[in-house]
Design a protein around this motif. Structure first.
Motif, mmCIF file in Angstrom:
data_model
loop_
_atom_site.group_PDB
_atom_site.id
_atom_site.type_symbol
_atom_site.label_atom_id
_atom_site.label_comp_id
_atom_site.label_asym_id
_atom_site.label_seq_id
_atom_site.Cartn_x
_atom_site.Cartn_y
_atom_site.Cartn_z
ATOM 1 N N SER A 42 0.816 -1.212 0.000
ATOM 2 C CA SER A 42 0.000 0.000 0.000
ATOM 3 C C SER A 42 0.852 1.265 0.000
ATOM 4 C CB SER A 42 -0.929 0.006 1.222
ATOM 5 O OG SER A 42 -0.214 0.254 2.424
ATOM 6 N N LEU A 43 2.131 1.128 0.414
ATOM 7 C CA LEU A 43 3.032 2.282 0.484
ATOM 8 C C LEU A 43 3.966 2.384 -0.716
ATOM 9 C CD1 LEU A 43 3.961 2.042 4.270
ATOM 10 C CD2 LEU A 43 2.554 3.809 3.206
ATOM 11 N N GLU A 44 3.902 1.420 -1.626
ATOM 12 C CA GLU A 44 4.735 1.470 -2.824
ATOM 13 C C GLU A 44 4.395 2.704 -3.658
ATOM 14 O OE1 GLU A 44 4.332 -2.110 -5.027
ATOM 15 O OE2 GLU A 44 5.538 -3.322 -3.655
ATOM 16 N N LEU A 49 4.056 11.346 2.997
ATOM 17 C CA LEU A 49 2.877 11.042 3.793
ATOM 18 C C LEU A 49 2.681 12.183 4.784
ATOM 19 C CD1 LEU A 49 1.902 7.656 5.355
ATOM 20 C CD2 LEU A 49 1.905 9.696 6.788
ATOM 21 N N HIS A 50 1.446 12.642 4.899
ATOM 22 C CA HIS A 50 1.116 13.719 5.829
ATOM 23 C C HIS A 50 -0.058 13.268 6.686
ATOM 24 C CE1 HIS A 50 3.619 16.434 3.374
ATOM 25 N NE2 HIS A 50 3.035 15.855 2.342
ATOM 26 N N ALA A 51 -0.034 13.605 7.979
ATOM 27 C CA ALA A 51 -1.115 13.177 8.867
ATOM 28 C C ALA A 51 -1.143 14.047 10.117
ATOM 29 C CB ALA A 51 -0.932 11.713 9.268
ATOM 30 N N ASP A 52 -2.315 14.159 10.724
ATOM 31 C CA ASP A 52 -2.417 14.752 12.050
ATOM 32 C C ASP A 52 -2.012 13.693 13.067
ATOM 33 O OD1 ASP A 52 -3.446 17.160 11.033
ATOM 34 O OD2 ASP A 52 -5.498 16.385 11.066
ATOM 35 N N PHE A 53 -1.427 14.107 14.180
ATOM 36 C CA PHE A 53 -1.053 13.137 15.202
ATOM 37 C C PHE A 53 -1.377 13.649 16.596
ATOM 38 C CE2 PHE A 53 2.812 15.737 15.171
ATOM 39 C CZ PHE A 53 3.127 15.824 16.520
ATOM 40 N N GLN A 202 -1.585 10.628 1.334
ATOM 41 C CA GLN A 202 -0.411 10.128 0.626
ATOM 42 C C GLN A 202 -0.200 10.909 -0.664
ATOM 43 O OE1 GLN A 202 -1.120 5.951 -0.004
ATOM 44 N NE2 GLN A 202 -0.693 5.395 2.124
ATOM 45 N N VAL A 203 1.054 11.215 -0.948
ATOM 46 C CA VAL A 203 1.415 11.900 -2.193
ATOM 47 C C VAL A 203 2.278 10.947 -3.003
ATOM 48 C CG1 VAL A 203 2.567 13.881 -3.230
ATOM 49 C CG2 VAL A 203 1.333 14.157 -1.068
ATOM 50 N N ARG A 204 1.803 10.612 -4.197
ATOM 51 C CA ARG A 204 2.505 9.679 -5.075
ATOM 52 C C ARG A 204 3.052 10.401 -6.292
ATOM 53 N NH1 ARG A 204 1.053 4.293 -3.963
ATOM 54 N NH2 ARG A 204 -0.485 4.131 -2.278
ATOM 55 N N ALA A 205 3.882 9.701 -7.060
ATOM 56 C CA ALA A 205 4.472 10.286 -8.263
ATOM 57 C C ALA A 205 3.406 10.675 -9.273
ATOM 58 C CB ALA A 205 5.458 9.305 -8.891
ATOM 59 N N ASP A 206 2.279 9.947 -9.278
ATOM 60 C CA ASP A 206 1.227 10.238 -10.242
ATOM 61 C C ASP A 206 0.125 11.136 -9.676
ATOM 62 O OD1 ASP A 206 0.169 8.462 -8.467
ATOM 63 O OD2 ASP A 206 -0.546 7.006 -9.953
ATOM 64 N N SER A 207 0.359 11.712 -8.475
ATOM 65 C CA SER A 207 -0.611 12.647 -7.909
ATOM 66 C C SER A 207 -0.617 13.927 -8.729
ATOM 67 C CB SER A 207 -0.257 12.973 -6.454
ATOM 68 O OG SER A 207 -0.314 11.817 -5.640
ATOM 69 N N PRO A 208 -1.719 14.674 -8.747
ATOM 70 C CA PRO A 208 -1.765 15.948 -9.477
ATOM 71 C C PRO A 208 -0.638 16.878 -9.045
ATOM 72 C CG PRO A 208 -3.951 15.321 -8.726
ATOM 73 C CD PRO A 208 -3.000 14.355 -8.090
ATOM 74 N N ALA A 209 -0.179 17.710 -9.974
ATOM 75 C CA ALA A 209 0.955 18.599 -9.693
ATOM 76 C C ALA A 209 0.691 19.500 -8.489
ATOM 77 C CB ALA A 209 1.256 19.443 -10.931
ATOM 78 N N GLU A 215 2.970 21.375 0.455
ATOM 79 C CA GLU A 215 3.783 20.953 1.602
ATOM 80 C C GLU A 215 5.120 20.334 1.206
ATOM 81 O OE1 GLU A 215 0.514 18.492 3.210
ATOM 82 O OE2 GLU A 215 0.715 19.664 5.044
ATOM 83 N N SER A 216 5.511 20.428 -0.067
ATOM 84 C CA SER A 216 6.746 19.781 -0.516
ATOM 85 C C SER A 216 8.000 20.436 0.061
ATOM 86 C CB SER A 216 6.817 19.774 -2.045
ATOM 87 O OG SER A 216 6.844 21.096 -2.548
#
Length: 241
Positions: A42-44, A49-53, A202-209, A215-216
């Motif tokens: 699922s993490l491939e 990764l961003h989350a509240d904690f 989750q931010v992946r390589a194929d996520s929108p620009a 947050e990059s």
């Protein structure tokens, strides 16, 4: 080295451990490995990764746990974990493979620890990335508790020398495959820190620009001008003890 541990985001708080299961049956071990493989899959391809904690630190010296809240940011490569604490006091904690830094905005001061190799941070980073597929190189799988909504996997560090910092680890996952929900670290003294995650993104390589850009830059922001920075060099032996 104790003062360094107080700065680390996960390794704090005293805890009375409950019963531990130190050996899984063959069936349980197979189920645990399948769970790890599922999480790794699922993490491939996840770049960030961003989350509240919400983090709870329990201590014998306090009647109530010390609770802190904020936002977690993780970058897979180059590996970097950053916590933006909003309470009880604002702070930014950043760890990578060779350093650990704590910045206190209100006091305009920061402390940075430099390591030959930050092995503890590397282990923590692997837990939140697809590298978890190789987690048995560092940990033994010792327990598995499956529920309808949540499943908890118990692990113990193989390297006895490092157990002073991280002896046992538990990962609580969404049983329906929606990712990690809680991480608990316990050191050799029984000290425990619990971190619960929510609103994972989750931010992946194929996520929108626009999503990839959001947050990059949080990981490599320089300290503001006027911040007093104290730098500590940690010997190679001390960083692993």
């Amino acid at each position: 080295m104790r003062s360094l541990l107080i700065c680390l985001p996960f390794l704090l708080g005293a805890f009375h451990p409950g019963p531990q299961q130190d050996q899984l049956t063959d069936t349980q071990l197979a189920q645990a490995r399948l769970l790890v493989e599922k999480l790794a899959k699922s993490l491939e391809g996840v770049q960030r990764l961003h989350a509240d904690f919400v983090q709870e630190q329990h201590s014998l010296l306090m009647s109530e746990p010390l609770t802190s809240k904020g936002r977690l940011h993780l970058r897979a490569s180059p590996g970097c974990l950053l916590l933006e604490l909003s309470s009880p006091k604002p702070a930014i904690v950043r760890s990578d493979s060779t350093s650990h830094q704590v910045y206190y905005p209100e006091a305009k001061k920061a402390e940075r620890y430099l390591f030959a190799s930050n092995e503890i941070a590397k282990t923590l980073l692997s837990i939140l990335t697809a590298d978890i597929s190789e987690i048995e190189k560092a940990f033994d799988l010792t327990g598995l508790s499956r529920g309808e909504e949540l499943t908890t996997l118990e692990l113990r560090l193989r390297d006895i020398k490092k157990r002073k910092l991280v002896d046992r680890l538990s990962l609580t996952l969404d049983s329906k495959g929606n990712g990690l929900r809680q991480i608990v670290f316990v050191n050799a003294e029984g000290e425990r820190t619990q971190m619960s995650l929510s609103n994972l993104r989750q931010v992946r390589a194929d996520s929108p620009a626009t999503e990839r850009k959001k947050e990059s830059e949080v990981f490599d922001r320089p300290l503001p001008e006027g911040v007093r920075l104290v730098v500590h060099s940690v010997p190679a032996q001390a960083s692993g003890e």
